[in-house]
Design an enzyme around this catalytic site. Sequence first.
Site, mmCIF file in Angstrom:
data_model
loop_
_atom_site.group_PDB
_atom_site.id
_atom_site.type_symbol
_atom_site.label_atom_id
_atom_site.label_comp_id
_atom_site.label_asym_id
_atom_site.label_seq_id
_atom_site.Cartn_x
_atom_site.Cartn_y
_atom_site.Cartn_z
ATOM 1 N N SER B 326 0.994 -1.322 0.214
ATOM 2 C CA SER B 326 -0.128 -0.315 0.262
ATOM 3 C C SER B 326 0.321 1.333 0.069
ATOM 4 C CB SER B 326 -0.797 -0.122 0.525
ATOM 5 O OG SER B 326 -1.353 -1.405 1.088
ATOM 6 N N ASP B 350 -16.987 0.959 -2.123
ATOM 7 C CA ASP B 350 -16.606 -0.611 -1.226
ATOM 8 C C ASP B 350 -17.288 -1.790 -0.690
ATOM 9 O OD1 ASP B 350 -13.655 -2.335 -0.538
ATOM 10 O OD2 ASP B 350 -13.656 -0.572 0.958
ATOM 11 N N ASP B 365 -11.097 -6.361 -0.003
ATOM 12 C CA ASP B 365 -10.297 -5.651 0.645
ATOM 13 C C ASP B 365 -9.573 -6.434 1.909
ATOM 14 O OD1 ASP B 365 -10.758 -2.340 0.397
ATOM 15 O OD2 ASP B 365 -9.570 -3.254 2.450
ATOM 16 N N HIS B 371 -15.031 -0.181 3.094
ATOM 17 C CA HIS B 371 -14.379 0.692 3.629
ATOM 18 C C HIS B 371 -16.183 1.678 3.686
ATOM 19 C CE1 HIS B 371 -10.269 -0.016 4.711
ATOM 20 N NE2 HIS B 371 -10.310 -0.539 3.563
ATOM 21 N N CYS B 385 -7.527 1.890 1.554
ATOM 22 C CA CYS B 385 -8.898 1.114 0.545
ATOM 23 C C CYS B 385 -8.177 0.474 -0.693
ATOM 24 C CB CYS B 385 -9.817 1.896 0.517
ATOM 25 S SG CYS B 385 -11.128 1.225 -0.325
#
Lengths: 381, 624
Positions: B326, B350, B365, B371, B385
Amino acid sequence: MSNTDFVRQLPNSHGTMPRERSLSQRLRIDPVLLFLLLLLAGTGLFVLYSASDGSQAAVMRQGRYMSVAFVVMIIVAQFHPEQIRRWAPAGFVICVLMLLAVEFVGVGAKGAQRWLSLGGFRFQPSELAKLMLPITVAWYLSSHPLPPNWRFTAGSLVIIGLPTVLVAMQPDLGTSILVAAAGFFVLFLAGLSWWFILSGIGALALAAWPMWTFVLHDYQRRRILTMLDPEGDKLGAGWNIIQSKTAIGSGGFEGKGWMLGTQSHLDFLPESHTDFIIAVLAEEFGLRGVLLLLLLYGLIILRGMWIAAQAKHSFGRLLGGSIILTFFVYVFVNMGMVSGLLPVVGVPLPLVSQGGTSLVSLLIGFGILMGIFADERLVHQ
Amino acid sequence: MPRRQQLKNTQRERRQYKRRMIYCLLFVSALIGVIVYRYSHLQLIDYDIYKTQSDRNRIQLLPLPPKRGLIFDRNGELLAENIPSYTLTLTRERIKSLDDTLAAIAEIIALDESDVEQFERRLRHRRPYQGIPLKFRLTEEEIAKLAVNSYRLPGVEVDAQLVRHYPKGELFAHLLGYVGRISEKELEVIDPVNYSGTDFIGKIGIEKYYEDLLHGIVGYQNAESNAHGRILRVLEQHDPLPGGDIQLHVDSQVQEVAFSAMAGRRGAVVAIDPRSGGVIAMVSTPSYDTNQFVNGISSKDYQALSGDRNLPLFNRALQGQYPPASTVKPIWGLAGLYYGVVSPNTRFVDPGWFSLPNDERRYRDWKVGGHGYSINLEQAVEQSCDVYYYELAYRLGIDRLHDFGVRFGLGNATGIDTTNERRGLMPSREWKENVYGGHWYPGETINIGIGQGFMLTTPLQLAVATSVLASQGELRAPRLLAAVDGQPVQAPLLGKIEDVSQADWNAVRASMEAVIYGQRGTARGLQRGLEYTLAAKTGTAQVVSIAADEKYDAEALAIAKRDHALFIAFAPAEKPEIAVAVVIENGEHGGSVAGPVARAVIDAYLLGDTSAKALKMSREDSDE
């Protein structure tokens, strides 16, 4: 030769005593030879001082050896050749026994047994052999008509062979060559037939290969190979020869000057005060010095030959000739090996190299020569 | 007696003797002639040759090795120095029997088996006449004992020389590298003249990279020496030119904080000044003491190091290649803005998973349930996210992702001034074609969106990319070297991203600040007690691929298969002075495990606070 023949020549039976005898005559000394020998000895000390890096102690020690050796020479000169001749057989037997003793109870150094220790006194019987062999061969041959027939030639070869082989087995190739040479000179001077000499040389050439393979020790083979190609082992066996040739060559004609030889003073030259001392002389005094030294040796050899040739009796003639020729062999082998002409065999430069044993045996030889000379003069008078 | 009495004919015998004596005289004269010829030849014709040889014997041209340059940190603290060391050396060519000599030495001083073993190894790779070291770091007592016995040990000498020493040992091992004895292979490459007096050469790291600078230029002296090589008189001397003293950008205080913050865990910390590209700290842990390599490490010690499962010899900062996970999201976010695929207000849904059109595979996720229904860029970075980025990556496509990533230095060597850097991997269609010979699949793009899949970065690359984010577009080759002999050295600017609008840069920066200051920021735990503004991004890299519908269960996984914890940060956010990247192998949580390490480093650099309070706070948090 018969005994009556000899008696006639003895001074006291001759009856004509000279009115006035010079000191040298009374001492039975040849002043010319003595002068040349002292000059040589002095030169030796002078070079040694430099070779030992200015060590007075080394020069003093060698000076003491020389004094002793010269005294021994004068003592030996007092003996008549006839007396020496009479002791020859017994002396030879003792010499061979001593050489055998070295084989069994000798003291070793550097992988060779050469010394006999007699109550703290170390003694090298091979030095005795160098003297006893020509005396014995001369004794053996001179009692019969010359030139020797084949039986006497063969007998002489046995007499020569025995001590030569014993010395070579120690092993000491250099000395055994000198011993054998001393005997052969007697044979040659006695009139050894040329046919024999030539076939002997031929046989030696044929024996060279088996000698190389079976008789020579590893280190002896290596020395010969090193002489042929010193560059092959620069820091090992070749080092000595490369450094001594460099010392000699860099001396040039004029030399670097006394005490100024870099090869010897900076420790590049090995054995610089013993076997390789000629390299010090050549480096510091140049070719001039070498030629002067050779001149000195040449004069000594000429004088020696002259004395030998004057001797009335074949024993004195043969022995005297052999002594002086052996002396020359010393000079030739030493100067040859240091300059890379011959393999390194451990022969000192007579009267110049440091060391007492060979000095004494050399001067005993000159003592005998002077004894022959003194007898000769008496005969003339 | 036979009657045939042979009578001696004295006259005849005498005549014959004289003839023979004349032959002898001729023979003697001939041989004297040979001797005269021989000596004349040596002393007259070959005089020049032997004169030269005698001078060469006497006068030695001795190389004077230059003093190796010192290495300092930015505050002038010494990192590499030269200390005198006494070494027992043997010159094989001057020793008759090696066994005898070794036995004689063993009677005088203590010799280890490993000393002899290494000596014999060095003996096989030596130059002729070179003194080969047998024992290093002799004590005063050993030197004295050897001196007393030197007369019977020709070819054995005590050699005083300057030997490299690293006072900080393992702290700077990977950064500085080390010097070692010149090997046979290196002998073929180096300038034999300049290295004629040198025994050591840089093997790795800065010591190798700046070898030419540090080594200096050899000098010489003409000296008269004897056959044993002992110098008696110096005739002429030409001093060597010492190697340059170099100063690094590294701050050893920060380095120390980074090192201890890692607490022996496997990983790396790299801190760069985004304004200059200077490397403030670069740590790879666990580490090792480079001093043992200088004189040759024993095979036992080396086996212990190389067999260590934690790979202390492996320089993770330059060579460890990890998925950026990330931490790459701020860059992709900026790419989205730059290419106009999204605006800061574009919102995605999401639901906890993403799937490609006409494909049933679900890309999950990290947060079960997702999220929320309205996620914008800032939130996507703040909360990390994944689904937002699946969508974004899908819309951008691999070509634009690749092109934009390259502008941040991803997939290329950073050009740092040290050795053995790896390039990482920023995949492209072309790359896939070349390596796998196949087409690029859209699903692979989705993984790139969260910095997984084929993507690999080194911690250094991450720090460089962070530095580009911090400086808003300046891609610099990271530089360890700050100055040589007091003269500053500039880091080359490799590229500048000028076509990204300031608003886009600011939006990304704001999203990274939200990671710290946002209510749902993944590293909000770090904001406590902050005395500067911090912008950051967490990352958690999968080590094993988890099947689409499988749930990640840390407890069940062996430690070596647990996720890597990553963290990038720069501060102060509005005017950055430091950009940091932290990777902790199998550390699992970017925010709570790698984050405090980064904060400790920044605290130390910006505030001079070396107490690493962030680590203590995070420990307290986990205790609660």
